[in-house]
Enzyme design. Structure first.
Site, PDB file in Angstrom:
ATOM      1  CB  SER A  25      43.137  29.834  49.567  1.00  0.00           C
ATOM      2  OG  SER A  25      42.804  31.138  49.113  1.00  0.00           O
ATOM      3  CB  THR A  28      39.699  32.700  47.851  1.00  0.00           C
ATOM      4  OG1 THR A  28      40.963  32.891  47.232  1.00  0.00           O
ATOM      5  CG2 THR A  28      38.606  32.866  46.811  1.00  0.00           C
ATOM      6  NE  ARG A  32      34.334  33.343  46.031  1.00  0.00           N
ATOM      7  CZ  ARG A  32      35.269  34.001  45.329  1.00  0.00           C
ATOM      8  NH1 ARG A  32      35.431  35.301  45.484  1.00  0.00           N
ATOM      9  NH2 ARG A  32      36.019  33.367  44.445  1.00  0.00           N
ATOM     10  CE  LYS A  96      43.277  25.923  46.590  1.00  0.00           C
ATOM     11  NZ  LYS A  96      42.553  26.768  45.664  1.00  0.00           N
ATOM     12  CD  GLU A 176      41.186  25.679  37.307  1.00  0.00           C
ATOM     13  OE1 GLU A 176      41.406  24.993  38.324  1.00  0.00           O
ATOM     14  OE2 GLU A 176      40.429  26.648  37.294  1.00  0.00           O
ATOM     15  CE  LYS A 218      37.933  24.254  37.621  1.00  0.00           C
ATOM     16  NZ  LYS A 218      37.475  23.980  38.983  1.00  0.00           N
ATOM     17  CB  SER A 260      32.006  29.518  36.464  1.00  0.00           C
ATOM     18  OG  SER A 260      32.404  29.772  37.791  1.00  0.00           O
ATOM     19  N   GLY A 261      34.951  30.971  36.123  1.00  0.00           N
ATOM     20  CA  GLY A 261      35.864  32.097  35.893  1.00  0.00           C
ATOM     21  C   GLY A 261      35.320  33.505  36.045  1.00  0.00           C
ATOM     22  N   GLY A 292      33.040  26.924  40.689  1.00  0.00           N
ATOM     23  CA  GLY A 292      33.129  27.416  42.049  1.00  0.00           C
ATOM     24  C   GLY A 292      32.047  28.458  42.239  1.00  0.00           C
ATOM     25  NE  ARG A 293      34.925  32.940  40.661  1.00  0.00           N
ATOM     26  CZ  ARG A 293      35.845  33.550  39.919  1.00  0.00           C
ATOM     27  NH1 ARG A 293      35.912  34.870  39.937  1.00  0.00           N
ATOM     28  NH2 ARG A 293      36.679  32.869  39.163  1.00  0.00           N
TER      29      ARG A 293
HETATM   30  P1  13P Z   1      35.271  29.322  39.334  1.00  0.00           P
HETATM   31  O1  13P Z   1      34.230  28.425  38.720  1.00  0.00           O
HETATM   32  O2  13P Z   1      34.714  30.255  40.377  1.00  0.00           O
HETATM   33  O3  13P Z   1      36.137  29.984  38.317  1.00  0.00           O
HETATM   34  O4  13P Z   1      36.229  28.380  40.183  1.00  0.00           O
HETATM   35  C1  13P Z   1      36.585  27.185  39.669  1.00  0.00           C
HETATM   36  C2  13P Z   1      37.911  26.832  40.165  1.00  0.00           C
HETATM   37  O5  13P Z   1      38.101  25.803  40.778  1.00  0.00           O
HETATM   38  C3  13P Z   1      39.029  27.737  39.888  1.00  0.00           C
HETATM   39  O6  13P Z   1      40.225  27.087  40.171  1.00  0.00           O
END
Ligand code: 13P
Length: 341
Positions: A25, A28, A32, A96, A176, A218, A260-261, A292-293
């Site tokens: 978003s 977020t 970054r 999303k 997810e 996910k 990846s969290g 994501g990260r």
């Molecule tokens: P991360 O891999 O950074 O956790 O993000 C994945 C994601 O889409 C979270 O909703």
């Protein structure tokens, strides 16, 4: 019968490939950008996403990209709407659709994800814009006395309502349920909570008439809390994660793509690799990434918002994508990181 949603779902988790979550978003992505001292303006957000998506050969290891509402309406720097830009490379555009995790009433410290109101209408528009799949993230916090049954049930219900609306609109839902790694809980506690959340989720999906073959899970991995004194090793994470998935996720589900969290880039790759190596040929679903990260972090750090750094930002992304591509086959090795550095 193989429906188009089934084909999409299987393509999302094809061996050697995974999903790039680029659906931050505005709030977020601002965080970054702050880390690289870049103003969070619309042109900068567009330039950043363009840098990622235009990386040459990214389609070799990326099956789909999750976009944010703003991004799905933006154009590449070469003036092509992002969904069509990605589709031309053979990458599935996704979106999303949740509107974020909000405080859950009467459950201090817990969240429920919102965004169901008006969702059918938004999904219809996203389909017109070119989206093939969608994502909804629920967050579950482990703490003293949490998660509550209320939190588990409210989030499972919202995920299932979302998934039904997506399937009716023709979008493959990524469901997810993220068990957060924040806290000092043990890996055993994470395992217990993950099992609970997944069981509640699949019950809710059943009640809401979801076609599992046209859905992707996910999940978070079963890992030690970030602040737990005892950090489980790679093989233990792989064993516990797969054990829980085997118990809770029906074989009909099209595939599993982990988040990846907050795990470091290389650890997230190593965990995925270990699961695919240790359980090769044993599982009914492909296990891949939807990071994501862990995909973007080295890339944004190399890019820093400068046009002159686009090539190094893209090289960093391509490297992580190919390492994770190898991990989907259990062929990743730490030594490969050193060669690239
Ligand atoms: P991360 O891999 O950074 O956790 O993000 C994945 C994601 O889409 C979270 O909703």
């Amino acid at each position: 019968m193989t429906t188009s949603m089934r084909k999409t779902a299987l393509a999302m988790v094809a061996k050697g490939k995974g999903i790039l979550a680029a659906d931050e978003s505005t709030g977020t992505i601002e965080k970054r950008f702050k880390a690289i001292n870049l103003a969070c303006t619309e042109p900068n957000r567009r330039a950043y996403r363009d840098m990622l998506f235009a990386a040459k050969g990214i389609e070799n290891n990326v099956s789909g990209v999750i976009l944010y509402d703003e991004t799905i309406r933006q154009k590449s720097l070469s003036d092509v709407p992002f969904p069509q830009f990605l589709a031309a490379k053979g990458i599935l555009p996704g979106i999303k659709v949740d509107t974020g995790a909000k405080d859950l009433a009467l459950c201090p410290g817990e969240k429920v994800t919102e965004g169901l109101d008006g969702l059918a209408k938004r999904c219809a528009e996203y389909v017109k814009l070119g989206a093939k799949f969608a994502k909804w993230r629920a967050v579950i916090t482990i703490g003293l006395g949490t998660p509550s049954t209320t939190c588990i049930a409210a989030n499972a219900h919202a995920l299932a309502r979302y998934a039904a609306i997506c399937q009716e609109a023709g979008l493959v839902p990524i469901v997810e349920p993220e068990v957060l790694m924040d806290g000092d809980h043990t890996i055993e506690r994470c395992e217990e909570v993950t099992e609970w959340a997944l069981n509640a989720l699949y019950e809710a999906l059943y009640i809401n008439r979801i076609t599992l073959e046209e859905s992707v899970l996910k999940p978070s991995m079963v890992i030690s809390g970030k602040d737990c004194a005892k950090q489980a090793g790679v093989d233990e994470v792989a064993e516990r994660t797969v054990r829980i998935l085997k118990r809770c996720v029906p074989a009909a589900v099209a595939g599993i793509a982990f988040l990846s969290g907050g795990q470091s880039d290389e650890v997230a790759t190593a965990h995925l690799n270990a699961m695919n190596k240790m359980f090769a040929g044993e599982l009914p679903w492909n296990l891949t990434f939807s990071y994501g990260r862990a995909l973007q972090h080295p890339s944004i750090t190399a890019w820093k918002g400068a046009t002159g750094n686009v090539a190094s930002g893209q090289a960093a992304l391509l490297h992580r994508a190919s390492m994770n591509g190898l991990a989907t086959r259990g062929q990743y090795k730490r030594e490969l990181e050193k060669q690239a550095a």
